[in-house]
Structure formats: C-alpha cells, structure tokens
Design a protein around this motif. Structure first.
Motif, short mmCIF file in Angstrom:
data_model
loop_
_atom_site.label_atom_id
_atom_site.label_comp_id
_atom_site.label_asym_id
_atom_site.label_seq_id
_atom_site.Cartn_x
_atom_site.Cartn_y
_atom_site.Cartn_z
N ASN A 172 -19.21 -11.20 -13.06
CA ASN A 172 -18.90 -10.89 -11.68
C ASN A 172 -18.23 -9.52 -11.59
O ASN A 172 -18.00 -8.86 -12.61
CB ASN A 172 -17.99 -11.98 -11.10
N PHE A 174 -15.18 -8.69 -11.00
CA PHE A 174 -13.90 -8.63 -11.71
C PHE A 174 -14.12 -8.33 -13.19
O PHE A 174 -13.52 -7.43 -13.76
CB PHE A 174 -13.16 -9.95 -11.54
N ASN A 175 -14.99 -9.11 -13.84
CA ASN A 175 -15.22 -8.94 -15.27
C ASN A 175 -15.88 -7.61 -15.59
O ASN A 175 -15.53 -6.95 -16.57
CB ASN A 175 -16.07 -10.10 -15.80
N LYS A 320 -14.51 -18.22 -14.55
CA LYS A 320 -15.46 -17.15 -14.20
C LYS A 320 -14.81 -15.78 -14.30
O LYS A 320 -15.40 -14.84 -14.82
CB LYS A 320 -16.01 -17.37 -12.79
N GLN A 321 -13.61 -15.64 -13.77
CA GLN A 321 -12.89 -14.37 -13.82
C GLN A 321 -11.86 -14.47 -14.94
O GLN A 321 -10.92 -15.24 -14.85
CB GLN A 321 -12.21 -14.07 -12.49
#
Length: 349
Positions: A172, A174-175, A320-321
């Motif tokens: 995503n 952020f990553n 996820k993040q």
C-alpha cells in the motif's frame, strides 16, 4: 494451513517521520560480531527475488512481487528455484539456499527480496555462505519466517538486514513510501504509529501501551517470536546483550506467547536486553473458556520486572501497514511516546 502448523513441521507518516534529511552517523555496535552495513539501493538497480520458506500457492504471487518492484523503479531477477516445490517448501533446502547464495554472489544484484514467509527458512541456516555474505553485504528484506535469516545473518556476519513486507505482501501507499524513504532517500527514520481516519470519538486502531516508561539506545534484534525462540540453543541466535528486542506474532494463543517469553527468560536473553518493543499479535486469541492469562498479564509478568523501557502496539507484524525495521540498526526507543528512531546510518556511504 496456519503459521503454527508450518513452524512445527520445521523442527522443532505521522508514522515514519524522517528526521531532517540524511545524516552521516558514527558509532559502533554494543557487543558481538562487528557490524556490517549493506550497499545502498537506488532506483534502476536490480533486486533478486527468492523464496526461502513456503512454496507459493499461485504464480500470481511472483507476478505481483515482480510488478511491485518494477513500480518502485527497480529491475527484478528471479531465483533459479523461485517456483520450485518440495512438500510445502519452495524447493529442496539446497535449492533455496543456493538461490540466496547466488544472489549475494551476483554483483548485478543490489538487494534481495523474499517472496513470502511460511516455514522452512531455519532449515537453510547451515547451508548459507556466511563468508560470502560478509564479503558482499546487501539489503535483505522480509518478515515472519524470514526472521530465521535475519537472526542467523546478524549472529554470523553482523550485517544489518530489514524486517518488513515480503515481495508478495501488501504494498500500500504507507509501505511503498516507507521503502522509498528508507532505501532510496536513506532518511533517518522515526517509527511512530499512524492514526487512522475512523468514526470514533477517540482512536482505537494502532494504539500503543507503555509497559515501562523511559528512553534507551541500542541495536535492534528480533522479528517473529515463534521463529526466534525456535532458534534457542543454536549458533544462529545473535547476542542479546544491550540490545532492543522487537517481536511480533500471529495466530498464537496467549498461553503460547507466555511459553515463548518464558523460554527467552530461562535462556537468560530477557535479562540481557536494554529495551523491548512488542508489535502486533494478530489473531492471538484464547482458544476458549475463562481462565487464560491475558497479554496484559503476560507482559506484566515477563517484561515489567526487567525495569527497562518497553511498549507494545508498534506497527510491526502480520498487518497491512508495517514498519521496515533495520535488524542491527542503532535506535533510540521512547517508551512513553511509543516510538523509536534511527541514530546511525544503516547503509554504506
């Protein structure tokens, strides 16, 4: 099939706020093997894609991981045995280890990205060429079962590696932005949880809990708690003295977290650390009934008596993040704020 089953088959940016620009840091590791820094990574470089653990269930994972790296501006070289399979593993132990050794030996490859976790990386540890890794230090990125590689490489070579998203994992905004800030811009990162936009009077997601207040500086070690403790008694566990230990886990009942922290206590590791960070324990629920120790009680029993700066809830783990954490990097931990920041460079100049 869940992570715990796989492990057993193996044997038993409010968030990431960079400090002002890039800095030339100085300093030395507190103890153990001499620290080694990987070569820096730049857009246009070639990265090697390897699968040290579980076989991929679908070739789409390879396609996604390749496209992710390309979207980040990198060229991808795949390991010779990336799509091999032996049982649940991505090929034989010799094949998977050979892919890792080949990527370290290849001068065109500037970083090594692990496709996924699962189980099996610990089987490779006697087969890795640690002299080669010392001679040609490179970025290694992955998490979960890849903790076995981070720990062994840290113990045997002192090379700083990176605990963060696997190639086929979530990339995503952020990553991806974190990847660019850390690897391309080489910023001195400040790891602090982001708050999410949610329909709540006070935030509920990404909350931190201070276990023991205070600040401390030290080098980071750790990763997945199950994989880390499975290395107990081996030569592939790094020195815990003066280190800041970070751990996370997934699908483990609280009593198992208690058992693993007890293992670290009994082997003397917890008494040696200078600070403690617990990330996320995803789906770590009691298996039923009243009478289980809670995670709160477990940390009160094992971590509070250490009287060292400690907090829980960091964005590290099967989420996820997630932070990209430099294993072996020197940081300052602020348990009151629930954050840590890099104090030294983690790449060669």
């Amino acid at each position: 099939m869940n992570k715990r089953h796989f492990i057993k088959t193996c044997a038993l940016s409010a968030a990431l706020l960079p400090l002002a620009g890039s800095h030339a840091f100085a300093g030395a590791p507190l103890s153990g093997v001499k620290k080694r820094l990987p070569l820096p990574l730049n857009p246009g470089d070639t990265v090697g894609l390897v699968s040290p653990s579980k076989a991929t269930d679908q070739l789409l994972d390879v396609q996604i991981a390749t496209e992710v790296m390309q979207a980040l501006g990198l060229t991808v070289k795949t390991g010779a045995h990336l799509t091999s399979r032996r049982g649940h593993l991505a090929g034989t132990d010799a094949e998977r280890a050979a892919d890792i050794n080949a990527m370290f030996a290849d001068d065109d490859v500037k970083a090594i990205i692990c496709l996924r976790g699962g189980s099996g990386a610990a089987r490779l540890l006697p087969l890795l060429d640690y002299a080669l890794i010392k001679a040609k230090p490179k970025i290694l990125l992955g998490y979960s079962d890849i903790t076995a590689l981070h720990s062994a490489i840290q113990a045997k070579t002192g090379l700083v590696t990176f605990h963060g998203p696997n190639g086929a994992g979530s990339w995503n905004h952020f990553n991806a932005e974190q990847f660019r800030q850390l690897f391309f811009q080489r910023q001195a990162m400040h790891y602090q949880n982001i708050t999410t936009d949610e329909d709540e009077l006070v935030p509920r997601q990404n909350r931190i809990i201070t276990i023991t207040p205070g600040k401390v500086q030290g080098e980071l070690i750790g990763g997945n708690l199950t994989v880390l403790t499975a290395l107990a008694g081996s030569a592939y566990l790094p020195d815990f003295s003066g280190k800041i230990l970070f751990v996370e886990d997934v699908e483990e009942a609280p009593y198992r977290i208690d058992r693993m922290l007890t293992t670290l206590k009994l082997m003397g590791a917890l008494d040696k650390i200078a600070g403690f960070i617990f990330g996320q324990c995803s789906a770590c629920h009691p298996s039923g009934g009243y009478g289980w120790l809670t995670l709160d009680q477990i940390f009160d029993d094992h971590i509070k008596p250490l009287n060292i700066p400690a907090y829980r809830g960091a964005m590290i783990g099967h989420i996820k993040q997630q932070f990209i954490v430099p294993v072996g990097g020197r940081v300052e931990l602020d348990a009151d704020a629930g954050s840590f920041r890099l104090l030294e460079a983690v790449f060669q100049p």
